[in-house]
Design an enzyme around this catalytic site. Structure first.
Site, PDB file in Angstrom:
ATOM      1  N   HIS A  11      43.032  44.186  45.637  1.00 34.46           N
ATOM      2  CA  HIS A  11      43.359  42.759  45.591  1.00 34.46           C
ATOM      3  C   HIS A  11      44.874  42.537  45.573  1.00 34.46           C
ATOM      4  O   HIS A  11      45.654  43.442  45.241  1.00 34.46           O
ATOM      5  CB  HIS A  11      42.728  42.107  44.356  1.00 34.46           C
ATOM      6  CG  HIS A  11      43.219  42.692  43.059  1.00 34.46           C
ATOM      7  ND1 HIS A  11      44.441  42.363  42.499  1.00 34.46           N
ATOM      8  CD2 HIS A  11      42.658  43.596  42.236  1.00 34.46           C
ATOM      9  CE1 HIS A  11      44.606  43.033  41.377  1.00 34.46           C
ATOM     10  NE2 HIS A  11      43.542  43.801  41.192  1.00 34.46           N
ATOM     11  N   GLY A  12      45.295  41.312  45.884  1.00 34.02           N
ATOM     12  CA  GLY A  12      46.706  40.954  45.827  1.00 34.02           C
ATOM     13  C   GLY A  12      47.226  40.874  44.391  1.00 34.02           C
ATOM     14  O   GLY A  12      46.464  40.888  43.423  1.00 34.02           O
ATOM     15  N   GLN A  13      48.528  40.766  44.281  1.00 29.98           N
ATOM     16  CA  GLN A  13      49.182  40.692  42.977  1.00 29.98           C
ATOM     17  C   GLN A  13      48.625  39.517  42.154  1.00 29.98           C
ATOM     18  O   GLN A  13      48.403  38.423  42.677  1.00 29.98           O
ATOM     19  CB  GLN A  13      50.683  40.494  43.167  1.00 29.98           C
ATOM     20  CG  GLN A  13      51.485  40.481  41.869  1.00 29.98           C
ATOM     21  CD  GLN A  13      52.871  39.898  42.087  1.00 29.98           C
ATOM     22  OE1 GLN A  13      53.032  38.716  42.369  1.00 29.98           O
ATOM     23  NE2 GLN A  13      53.878  40.745  41.984  1.00 29.98           N
ATOM     24  N   THR A  14      48.425  39.748  40.852  1.00 33.23           N
ATOM     25  CA  THR A  14      47.909  38.701  39.958  1.00 33.23           C
ATOM     26  C   THR A  14      48.933  38.385  38.867  1.00 33.23           C
ATOM     27  O   THR A  14      49.905  39.119  38.653  1.00 33.23           O
ATOM     28  CB  THR A  14      46.606  39.146  39.273  1.00 33.23           C
ATOM     29  OG1 THR A  14      46.894  40.193  38.333  1.00 33.23           O
ATOM     30  CG2 THR A  14      45.579  39.624  40.288  1.00 33.23           C
ATOM     31  N   ASN A  17      49.129  41.176  36.462  1.00 37.61           N
ATOM     32  CA  ASN A  17      49.933  42.291  36.966  1.00 37.61           C
ATOM     33  C   ASN A  17      51.391  42.099  36.591  1.00 37.61           C
ATOM     34  O   ASN A  17      52.067  43.037  36.140  1.00 37.61           O
ATOM     35  CB  ASN A  17      49.822  42.407  38.491  1.00 37.61           C
ATOM     36  CG  ASN A  17      48.483  42.881  38.979  1.00 37.61           C
ATOM     37  OD1 ASN A  17      48.079  42.554  40.090  1.00 37.61           O
ATOM     38  ND2 ASN A  17      47.759  43.650  38.191  1.00 37.61           N
ATOM     39  N   ARG A  60      39.796  37.733  41.492  1.00 38.48           N
ATOM     40  CA  ARG A  60      41.007  38.153  42.194  1.00 38.48           C
ATOM     41  C   ARG A  60      40.679  38.934  43.460  1.00 38.48           C
ATOM     42  O   ARG A  60      41.392  38.832  44.464  1.00 38.48           O
ATOM     43  CB  ARG A  60      41.914  38.969  41.263  1.00 38.48           C
ATOM     44  CG  ARG A  60      41.310  40.250  40.687  1.00 38.48           C
ATOM     45  CD  ARG A  60      42.191  40.765  39.558  1.00 38.48           C
ATOM     46  NE  ARG A  60      41.796  42.047  38.986  1.00 38.48           N
ATOM     47  CZ  ARG A  60      40.896  42.185  38.007  1.00 38.48           C
ATOM     48  NH1 ARG A  60      40.276  41.123  37.508  1.00 38.48           N
ATOM     49  NH2 ARG A  60      40.628  43.390  37.504  1.00 38.48           N
ATOM     50  N   GLU A  84      36.507  46.511  38.690  1.00 43.44           N
ATOM     51  CA  GLU A  84      37.458  47.442  38.092  1.00 43.44           C
ATOM     52  C   GLU A  84      36.818  48.158  36.900  1.00 43.44           C
ATOM     53  O   GLU A  84      35.782  47.713  36.367  1.00 43.44           O
ATOM     54  CB  GLU A  84      38.719  46.674  37.655  1.00 43.44           C
ATOM     55  CG  GLU A  84      39.834  47.522  37.058  1.00 43.44           C
ATOM     56  CD  GLU A  84      40.357  48.603  38.014  1.00 43.44           C
ATOM     57  OE1 GLU A  84      39.585  49.547  38.292  1.00 43.44           O
ATOM     58  OE2 GLU A  84      41.521  48.507  38.436  1.00 43.44           O
TER      59      GLU A  84
END
Length: 212
Positions: A11-14, A17, A60, A84
């Protein structure tokens, strides 16, 4: 026989993160950059054939899959097996706080994942069993087709470790799995071949891949 192609994506940056928080089964939204990362990958894959899309049921990952899908008329099949690693009592805490409160398990998480076990959470072996089972099921269900799978760092690492093959104690060695990075596998007669591993060449606007 045409290979079955798997586009395996983190997934993209959260927001978590950026805060260095342990997410696990909990969730936080994509940042503005995380959205762009997913869009960049979608643009890079827009001329590639994709026959099916699977995503972790975490928001996400599902949102990242939506952005990569672009205008394709394909449903996204959400999968609990692609979530996850469950981090139990660690979830929502910063890495710095976990390192202070549970230094032994924090060390094992990064240095000896095969021995890691946190209260209320999963082991790396358990995650690999569920995620690999789903991957191989998808390969069987889509012979000769191309499939996008959007998931998480630990799951990507474990599935790529299976494909290499890589022993569990070396799991965290390079390549780093950046947000919205691309791994590509081809399966022929059930056997995986790595085509791309942790690629971020689709990043735009001068953004360089770095650890978040």
């Amino acid at each position: 026989m045409k290979p079955t192609t798997i586009y395996l994506v983190r997934h993209g940056q959260t927001e978590w993160n950026l805060e260095h928080r342990m997410q696990g089964h909990q969730d936080s939204p994509l940042t503005e950059l995380g959205v762009r990362q997913a869009v960049w990958l979608g643009e890079a894959l827009q001329h590639e054939t994709i026959d099916a899309i699977y995503a972790s049921s975490s928001g996400r990952a599902y949102r990242t899959a939506e952005l990569i899908r672009m205008e394709r008329d394909l449903p996204i099949q959400d999968c609990e097996d692609l979530k996850e690693i469950h981090l139990g009592a660690w979830e929502g805490q910063t890495q710095a706080a976990v390192k202070v409160r549970d230094p032994e398990q924090f060390e094992l998480f990064w240095k000896n994942p095969g021995r890691f076990q946190v209260e209320g959470g999963e082991t790396f072996h358990e995650v690999q069993e569920r995620a690999l089972g789903r991957l191989l099921s998808i390969v069987r269900d889509h012979p000769g087709q191309s499939v996008l799978m959007v998931t998480h760092t630990v799951v990507v690492k474990l599935l790529m470790a299976y494909a290499e093959p890589r022993p569990l104690h070396l799991l965290w060695e390079l390549p780093y799995i950046h947000p919205a990075c691309l791994c590509k596998l081809e399966f022929i007669d059930g056997n995986p071949r790595i085509v791309v591993h942790g690629d971020t060449s689709h990043y735009q606007d001068g953004h360089e891949a770095k650890a978040w």
